[in-house]
Design an enzyme around this catalytic site. Sequence first.
Site, PDB file in Angstrom:
ATOM      1  N   ALA A  13      73.333  -7.943  30.761  1.00 50.43           N
ATOM      2  CA  ALA A  13      72.692  -8.768  31.794  1.00 50.43           C
ATOM      3  C   ALA A  13      72.647  -8.086  33.160  1.00 50.43           C
ATOM      4  O   ALA A  13      72.512  -8.748  34.187  1.00 50.43           O
ATOM      5  CB  ALA A  13      73.398 -10.116  31.891  1.00 50.43           C
ATOM      6  N   ARG A  15      70.292  -6.252  34.174  1.00 48.37           N
ATOM      7  CA  ARG A  15      68.883  -6.210  34.637  1.00 48.37           C
ATOM      8  C   ARG A  15      67.997  -6.909  33.602  1.00 48.37           C
ATOM      9  O   ARG A  15      68.490  -7.414  32.592  1.00 48.37           O
ATOM     10  CB  ARG A  15      68.447  -4.745  34.820  1.00 48.37           C
ATOM     11  CG  ARG A  15      68.521  -3.970  33.515  1.00 48.37           C
ATOM     12  CD  ARG A  15      68.018  -2.548  33.652  1.00 48.37           C
ATOM     13  NE  ARG A  15      67.728  -2.036  32.336  1.00 48.37           N
ATOM     14  CZ  ARG A  15      68.036  -0.815  31.923  1.00 48.37           C
ATOM     15  NH1 ARG A  15      68.651   0.017  32.729  1.00 48.37           N
ATOM     16  NH2 ARG A  15      67.699  -0.438  30.708  1.00 48.37           N
ATOM     17  N   ASP A  64      80.726  -2.024  26.011  1.00 47.43           N
ATOM     18  CA  ASP A  64      79.753  -1.545  25.029  1.00 47.43           C
ATOM     19  C   ASP A  64      79.828  -2.480  23.827  1.00 47.43           C
ATOM     20  O   ASP A  64      80.843  -2.520  23.122  1.00 47.43           O
ATOM     21  CB  ASP A  64      80.113  -0.103  24.631  1.00 47.43           C
ATOM     22  CG  ASP A  64      79.119   0.481  23.637  1.00 47.43           C
ATOM     23  OD1 ASP A  64      78.350  -0.295  23.029  1.00 47.43           O
ATOM     24  OD2 ASP A  64      79.119   1.716  23.463  1.00 47.43           O
ATOM     25  N   TYR A 156      64.142   0.068  15.651  1.00 50.17           N
ATOM     26  CA  TYR A 156      64.175  -1.133  16.497  1.00 50.17           C
ATOM     27  C   TYR A 156      63.715  -2.374  15.704  1.00 50.17           C
ATOM     28  O   TYR A 156      64.356  -3.428  15.754  1.00 50.17           O
ATOM     29  CB  TYR A 156      63.283  -0.891  17.716  1.00 50.17           C
ATOM     30  CG  TYR A 156      63.263  -2.003  18.736  1.00 50.17           C
ATOM     31  CD1 TYR A 156      64.340  -2.196  19.607  1.00 50.17           C
ATOM     32  CD2 TYR A 156      62.175  -2.866  18.844  1.00 50.17           C
ATOM     33  CE1 TYR A 156      64.321  -3.218  20.555  1.00 50.17           C
ATOM     34  CE2 TYR A 156      62.140  -3.878  19.787  1.00 50.17           C
ATOM     35  CZ  TYR A 156      63.210  -4.051  20.646  1.00 50.17           C
ATOM     36  OH  TYR A 156      63.189  -5.058  21.581  1.00 50.17           O
ATOM     37  N   ALA A 158      63.717  -2.818  12.484  1.00 50.78           N
ATOM     38  CA  ALA A 158      64.717  -3.151  11.459  1.00 50.78           C
ATOM     39  C   ALA A 158      65.898  -3.882  12.092  1.00 50.78           C
ATOM     40  O   ALA A 158      66.421  -4.853  11.535  1.00 50.78           O
ATOM     41  CB  ALA A 158      65.191  -1.877  10.751  1.00 50.78           C
TER      42      ALA A 158
END
Length: 248
Positions: A13, A15, A64, A156, A158
């Site tokens: 979050a 951006r 992460d 992406y 998948a």
Amino acid sequence: MNLNNKKVIITGAARGIGYEIAREFLKAGAEVALCSTTEEGAKKAKENLLKEFPSSKVYAQKTDVSKETEVQNFVDNVLKEFGGIDILVNNAGITRDTLAIRMTEQDWDAVLNVNLKGTFLMSKAVLKIMMKAKSGSIVNMSSVVGQSGNAAQANYSASKAGIIGLTKSLAKEFASRNIRVNAVAPGFVKTDMTDKLSDQIKEQTLALIPLKRFATTTDIAKAVMFLSSDDGGYITGQVLAVNGGLYI
Ligand SMILES: NC(=O)c1ccc[n+]([C@@H]2O[C@H](COP(=O)([O-])OP(=O)(O)OC[C@H]3O[C@@H](n4cnc5c(N)ncnc54)[C@H](O)[C@@H]3O)[C@@H](O)[C@H]2O)c1
């Protein structure tokens, strides 16, 4: 929409869509915990949100989402800060676009790890808390290309199709605990992620959108808010397409 004192986690979050979702939740009275890939991104997002909503509660941490220990540490800290978690928005996502024949194993793993595994890891950590509370709502960020497929986005697409399967499975697994799990599938949204596409691709895509405009981040945030709030209280396991008619 009234989300007074709801405790919300939003991933990625710093951006774009995630930041706008944070703004909309704060506007509705919620408390927001956000994570992003960099310390600076998390800190800046928190500062800017508090500037706009000075009396709100905002927690931010570099995390992460593809690393289980980092995810668990973030969720533990949010629980300490907020005392509960009512809503989770799995928004963090990345692209590594290229034709399948040129796509490296690293391109594949990076995208699947953040988008799909990250959504699973964060959901798992938060679901333990929601199970105890016997209540909760999760909204996962899919994409129109998870429904339609797209050239040069095998990894992406998948990952985003995988998110739909994950959403439906978790919805079935946790409905009896009063936890709802849904997905939003945006079309083309104007953010840093899409700004890097060529003008030619942008023009070609625009020509395919019946509503003849790209989505704003607010269009997506409103759909997330609806699904996660009590207004969407009888909806679970669904994918809400917010794509201007690009894929029907
Ligand atoms: N922009 C679009 O047109 C569009 C369309 C469909 C779906 N989406 C999806 O919406 C979501 C947000 O997209 P956006 O356009 O705002 O992207 P963006 O690139 O502007 O922002 C992505 C955010 O995710 C964070 N992030 C990336 N990897 C992360 C990780 N490993 N751990 C934690 N955070 C991480 C970044 O720090 C950033 O804050 C993504 O899941 C994206 O796939 C975007």
